[in-house]
Design an enzyme around this catalytic site. Structure first.
Site, mmCIF file in Angstrom:
data_model
loop_
_atom_site.group_PDB
_atom_site.id
_atom_site.type_symbol
_atom_site.label_atom_id
_atom_site.label_comp_id
_atom_site.label_asym_id
_atom_site.label_seq_id
_atom_site.Cartn_x
_atom_site.Cartn_y
_atom_site.Cartn_z
ATOM 1 N N TRP A 68 0.821 -1.215 0.000
ATOM 2 C CA TRP A 68 0.000 0.000 0.000
ATOM 3 C C TRP A 68 0.851 1.259 0.000
ATOM 4 C CZ3 TRP A 68 -4.568 -0.766 3.995
ATOM 5 C CH2 TRP A 68 -5.370 -1.825 3.560
ATOM 6 N N ARG A 74 -2.470 7.764 2.918
ATOM 7 C CA ARG A 74 -3.889 7.922 3.282
ATOM 8 C C ARG A 74 -4.705 6.803 2.644
ATOM 9 N NH1 ARG A 74 -4.882 11.867 7.283
ATOM 10 N NH2 ARG A 74 -3.256 13.451 7.063
ATOM 11 N N GLN A 76 -7.381 5.839 0.479
ATOM 12 C CA GLN A 76 -7.974 6.640 -0.577
ATOM 13 C C GLN A 76 -9.330 6.137 -1.047
ATOM 14 O OE1 GLN A 76 -5.111 7.330 -3.723
ATOM 15 N NE2 GLN A 76 -3.455 7.692 -2.269
ATOM 16 N N SER A 77 -9.673 4.895 -0.736
ATOM 17 C CA SER A 77 -10.963 4.357 -1.157
ATOM 18 C C SER A 77 -12.060 4.793 -0.190
ATOM 19 C CB SER A 77 -10.895 2.831 -1.225
ATOM 20 O OG SER A 77 -9.926 2.413 -2.157
ATOM 21 N N ASN A 109 -10.424 -11.206 2.962
ATOM 22 C CA ASN A 109 -8.980 -11.028 3.069
ATOM 23 C C ASN A 109 -8.416 -12.151 3.942
ATOM 24 O OD1 ASN A 109 -6.802 -9.063 2.366
ATOM 25 N ND2 ASN A 109 -6.524 -9.046 4.585
ATOM 26 N N GLU A 127 -2.042 -12.826 1.532
ATOM 27 C CA GLU A 127 -2.069 -12.621 0.079
ATOM 28 C C GLU A 127 -3.368 -13.056 -0.598
ATOM 29 O OE1 GLU A 127 -0.249 -10.768 -1.540
ATOM 30 O OE2 GLU A 127 1.737 -10.725 -0.652
ATOM 31 N N ASP A 129 -7.082 -13.578 -1.641
ATOM 32 C CA ASP A 129 -8.345 -12.881 -1.408
ATOM 33 C C ASP A 129 -9.448 -13.570 -2.195
ATOM 34 O OD1 ASP A 129 -7.089 -10.656 0.060
ATOM 35 O OD2 ASP A 129 -6.262 -10.127 -1.890
ATOM 36 N N LYS A 142 -8.296 -14.234 -5.927
ATOM 37 C CA LYS A 142 -7.387 -13.140 -6.254
ATOM 38 C C LYS A 142 -6.030 -13.371 -5.567
ATOM 39 C CE LYS A 142 -7.227 -8.043 -5.993
ATOM 40 N NZ LYS A 142 -6.132 -7.878 -5.016
ATOM 41 N N ASP A 143 -4.968 -13.072 -6.291
ATOM 42 C CA ASP A 143 -3.595 -13.068 -5.767
ATOM 43 C C ASP A 143 -3.114 -14.429 -5.279
ATOM 44 O OD1 ASP A 143 -3.378 -10.397 -6.363
ATOM 45 O OD2 ASP A 143 -3.887 -9.715 -4.348
#
Length: 207
Positions: A68, A74, A76-77, A109, A127, A129, A142-143
């Protein structure tokens, strides 16, 4: 006593500002303040507000800088609700559309079971998801490749890697069967007025 309460601290009150961190090599890899929504033996829920300050640990880390860090300091989402069942190796993030605020998806997650600390909760991302759109039980993995690469180069022991794969597979089966542990009404939860104010750190905001 649940695993999330293993260090003997009391449950945190609704609205308390606490630290949520990923710990790597025995120190914080990333940490940020969140507000407590629920803290019971069955559920820990925290809210991360848009614009919250993210604090990254100083390199070097065995896994390198936190990913990140590429996006600034910050969040941001849109604000997100994070749900965790004590003892399970994952949390469920309620993701919303940044423009409309409408519920978009469940984001599972896979991570170490949350460990309670005097200041909040500690975990480590694993890792993998699972992404479940709002209008479907069909999930997307994912990932997985990133996880397998970490396992290959020894960031996870063979035993750890096996347990992580099993956790992800268990959650996937639960979702496919409509037996996920979390209440889907959390998709309609809204933070109280004032909770969208920027959080700088758990020390200053929680004092």
């Amino acid at each position: 006593m649940t695993e999330a309460a293993s260090e003997g601290t009391e449950s945190f009150a609704f609205g308390a500002v606490v630290e949520r961190r990923d710990e790597l090599d025995g120190r914080p890899w990333i940490s940020y303040p969140v507000r407590v929504v629920a803290d019971t033996p069955e559920l820990v829920a925290v809210h991360l507000s848009h614009g919250t300050r993210l604090t990254f640990g100083d390199d070097p880390f065995s896994w390198g800088p936190h990913p990140w860090q590429l996006f600034g300091d910050r969040w941001q989402s849109a604000g997100i609700l994070q749900l965790h069942r004590p003892g399970r190796g994952h949390s469920v993030w309620v993701l919303r559309d940044a423009d409309t605020g409408a519920f978009r998806e469940w984001y599972v997650n896979v991570e170490a079971p949350w460990r309670r600390t005097p200041t909040g909760f500690s975990t480590l991302d694993h890792e993998i998801d699972l992404v479940v759109p709002a209008d479907s039980r069909t999930l997307r993995w994912k990932d997985v490749e990133k996880f397998e690469e970490r396992a290959r180069i020894g960031h996870f022991s063979p035993e750890e890697a096996t347990a992580i794969r099993a956790e992800a597979a268990d959650v996937a089966r639960e979702i496919a069967a409509g037996e996920q542990w979390w209440d889907t009404r959390w998709s309609r939860w809204e933070p109280p007025a004032g909770w969208n104010a920027l959080l700088q750190s758990f020390e200053t905001e929680g004092s």
